[in-house]
Motif scaffolding. Structure first.
Motif, PDB file in Angstrom:
ATOM      1  N   ILE A   1      40.547  56.813  57.164  1.00  0.00           N
ATOM      2  CA  ILE A   1      40.950  57.967  57.963  1.00  0.00           C
ATOM      3  C   ILE A   1      42.466  57.964  58.106  1.00  0.00           C
ATOM      4  O   ILE A   1      43.080  56.943  58.410  1.00  0.00           O
ATOM      5  CB  ILE A   1      40.270  57.901  59.342  1.00  0.00           C
ATOM      6  CG1 ILE A   1      38.758  58.042  59.183  1.00  0.00           C
ATOM      7  CG2 ILE A   1      40.824  58.973  60.270  1.00  0.00           C
ATOM      8  CD1 ILE A   1      37.996  57.677  60.412  1.00  0.00           C
TER       9      ILE A   1
ATOM     10  N   ILE B   1      45.690  59.354  60.138  1.00  0.00           N
ATOM     11  CA  ILE B   1      46.037  59.882  61.454  1.00  0.00           C
ATOM     12  C   ILE B   1      47.538  60.156  61.494  1.00  0.00           C
ATOM     13  O   ILE B   1      48.349  59.279  61.195  1.00  0.00           O
ATOM     14  CB  ILE B   1      45.662  58.890  62.575  1.00  0.00           C
ATOM     15  CG1 ILE B   1      44.157  58.613  62.549  1.00  0.00           C
ATOM     16  CG2 ILE B   1      46.086  59.430  63.933  1.00  0.00           C
ATOM     17  CD1 ILE B   1      43.719  57.548  63.539  1.00  0.00           C
TER      18      ILE B   1
ATOM     19  N   ASP C   1      43.594  63.532  58.582  1.00  0.00           N
ATOM     20  CA  ASP C   1      42.272  63.957  59.053  1.00  0.00           C
ATOM     21  C   ASP C   1      42.295  64.338  60.520  1.00  0.00           C
ATOM     22  O   ASP C   1      41.449  65.105  60.984  1.00  0.00           O
ATOM     23  CB  ASP C   1      41.250  62.824  58.846  1.00  0.00           C
ATOM     24  CG  ASP C   1      41.127  62.429  57.393  1.00  0.00           C
ATOM     25  OD1 ASP C   1      40.648  63.255  56.604  1.00  0.00           O
ATOM     26  OD2 ASP C   1      41.510  61.296  57.037  1.00  0.00           O
ATOM     27  N   VAL C   2      43.248  63.784  61.256  1.00  0.00           N
ATOM     28  CA  VAL C   2      43.346  64.064  62.687  1.00  0.00           C
ATOM     29  C   VAL C   2      44.802  63.911  63.103  1.00  0.00           C
ATOM     30  O   VAL C   2      45.542  63.112  62.518  1.00  0.00           O
ATOM     31  CB  VAL C   2      42.436  63.112  63.510  1.00  0.00           C
ATOM     32  CG1 VAL C   2      42.866  61.669  63.371  1.00  0.00           C
ATOM     33  CG2 VAL C   2      42.374  63.509  64.970  1.00  0.00           C
TER      34      VAL C   2
ATOM     35  N   LEU D   1      39.042  59.905  69.850  1.00  0.00           N
ATOM     36  CA  LEU D   1      39.098  59.903  68.389  1.00  0.00           C
ATOM     37  C   LEU D   1      37.701  60.014  67.788  1.00  0.00           C
ATOM     38  O   LEU D   1      37.449  60.818  66.884  1.00  0.00           O
ATOM     39  CB  LEU D   1      39.770  58.626  67.875  1.00  0.00           C
ATOM     40  CG  LEU D   1      41.289  58.575  67.790  1.00  0.00           C
ATOM     41  CD1 LEU D   1      41.718  57.257  67.167  1.00  0.00           C
ATOM     42  CD2 LEU D   1      41.847  59.730  66.981  1.00  0.00           C
TER      43      LEU D   1
ATOM     44  N   ILE E   1      36.954  63.339  65.331  1.00  0.00           N
ATOM     45  CA  ILE E   1      37.151  63.153  63.891  1.00  0.00           C
ATOM     46  C   ILE E   1      35.927  63.636  63.130  1.00  0.00           C
ATOM     47  O   ILE E   1      34.799  63.226  63.444  1.00  0.00           O
ATOM     48  CB  ILE E   1      37.442  61.678  63.556  1.00  0.00           C
ATOM     49  CG1 ILE E   1      38.853  61.327  63.997  1.00  0.00           C
ATOM     50  CG2 ILE E   1      37.287  61.404  62.067  1.00  0.00           C
ATOM     51  CD1 ILE E   1      39.281  59.939  63.650  1.00  0.00           C
TER      52      ILE E   1
ATOM     53  N   SER F   1      35.284  62.711  57.186  1.00  0.00           N
ATOM     54  CA  SER F   1      36.488  61.916  56.969  1.00  0.00           C
ATOM     55  C   SER F   1      36.156  60.471  56.618  1.00  0.00           C
ATOM     56  O   SER F   1      36.938  59.784  55.972  1.00  0.00           O
ATOM     57  CB  SER F   1      37.372  61.929  58.224  1.00  0.00           C
ATOM     58  OG  SER F   1      37.791  63.229  58.532  1.00  0.00           O
TER      59      SER F   1
END
Length: 398
Positions: free
Chosen positions: A8, A10, A88-89, A162, A166, A170
């Protein structure tokens, strides 16, 4: 083990001196980011593979301040915004009771990309936020703000947020062979070795294919194209599937019987990474190319080109030969900046994308798709020009 392209990603955003680097150090329990009281210490997006306690392995992208100024600052902000297509976030760090157009514009960018995000009010050990500023933020965004201090970090709420936002895609993506092979199936992987092959190892899609086949409790045989005929004839085997490097598609197509499914590493990778339907739709546009058309070729990795380089040498040569047209080519590798004038291109050809996450690949192609520029990928383009396209994608239509 998760490789970097499967972790993932971030992104950490916020004004200069809002404590982005301190926040990263706090959530990891390590000094992985440079901390300074001088605004603008972080100048360019920096990627770090690390572990967030209670969450797991991730890649964090530490970005420059979104309120940077001057000519250099504008360039930094541009790079910061480009990071939105790689993650992804997002985490937006707020501090010092400042929340205005700078933050609102960034949140609009999050929303336009359907990018999940967390709002962190940082440095509460220095100054507690007023009810007025918290109410303003929550009213403007419709979201709660998590209070945070890098001096005494409490991570439970952050990790819980989170996990809540998410997207499952992902971290729980399909593998290369989902739905097309079964337990005990035999799969032949054809892997040419030429000057463009890495010294002493296989390329990532080939390694992933071997592992995914094992995960399906199936069997793989790996051979060069020059040994394929012997493998099929001498050992009297009928594989459930043959997967080849795109560069020898035509050669392998002539060897493998029609009743045996055939595709390429690049195509199965494209299916796993997304944009597959766009590739299917865009590939036949190769036949409509005209003299003077510009082609954009996107590589996911940076490497030294050789005389046998597929993206910089072989595909341009094949396209000119297939179309009999005078075409222009522009090659961008890694996370090089995508041209803003994407409308100037008649076709975009993306590599398999083994070094990109699904989100990153989608981000690189988003503008072309929105502007209705045809897209394809290496494997599909080569299969089309060698007359193998229908066969190469048939297994995914069944």
């Amino acid at each position: 083990m998760k490789t970097k392209e499967n972790k993932i990603h971030i992104g950490i955003f916020g004004r200069r001196n809002n404590g982005k680097s301190s926040f990263i150090n706090a959530i990891t329990g390590q000094d992985v980011a440079i901390v300074s009281d001088i605004p603008g210490t972080t100048t360019d997006p920096v990627k770090k593979s690390l572990e967030i306690h209670g969450f797991g392995p991730v890649v964090v992208i530490d970005t420059a301040g979104i309120d940077d100024s001057g000519e250099l600052g504008i360039k930094r902000i541009k790079k910061t915004n480009a990071a939105l297509d790689q993650i992804d976030v997002a985490i937006l760090i707020i501090a010092d009771s400042k929340f205005d157009e700078v933050e609102k514009n960034l949140i609009n960018d999050f929303n336009s990309r359907k990018l999940p995000y967390v709002l962190i009010y940082n440095k509460i050990d220095v100054e507690s936020p007023t009810k007025e500023i918290l109410n303003k933020i929550e009213k403007e965004t419709g979201r709660n703000v998590l209070l945070f201090s890098s001096k005494e970090p409490v991570l439970n709420d952050f990790v819980a947020e989170l996990l809540k936002i998410i997207p499952e895609t992902s971290y729980n993506s399909n593998d290369l062979f989902y739905g097309i092979i079964d337990k005990n199936d035999l799969v032949i992987l054809v892997t040419p070795i030429d000057s463009a092959a890495p010294e002493g190892r296989l390329i990532l899609p080939q390694v992933q294919a071997i592992r995914n086949i094992l995960d399906h409790d199936a069997i793989s045989i790996v051979c060069k194209e020059t040994e394929l005929n012997d493998v099929l004839d001498k050992y009297k085997i009928k594989p459930a599937l043959v997967v080849t490097d795109s560069q020898v598609f035509k050669f392998v197509d002539e060897i493998v019987p029609e009743n045996i499914p055939l595709t390429s590493f690049s195509i199965i990778l494209a299916r796993m990474k997304g944009n597959f339907e766009e590739y299917l739709k865009g590939t036949p546009k190769i036949s409509t190319l005209k003299d003077g058309d510009k082609i954009l070729i996107l590589e996911s990795c940076s490497h030294q080109a050789t005389c046998e380089d597929i993206g910089r040498v072989k595909i341009p040569k094949m396209l000119r030969g297939f179309t009999k047209k005078d075409l222009e080519f522009n090659v961008i590798s890694g996370f090089g900046e995508i041209p803003e004038n994407i409308e100037d291109y008649a076709l975009v050809i993306q590599c398999g994308g083994c070094m990109f996450t699904k989100k990153q690949l989608a981000g690189r192609l988003r503008n072309a798709i929105e502007k209705n520029i045809p897209i394809t990928n290496y494997g599909m383009a080569i299969s089309y020009m060698t007359g193998v396209f229908n066969r190469a994608v048939k297994i995914f239509e069944e």
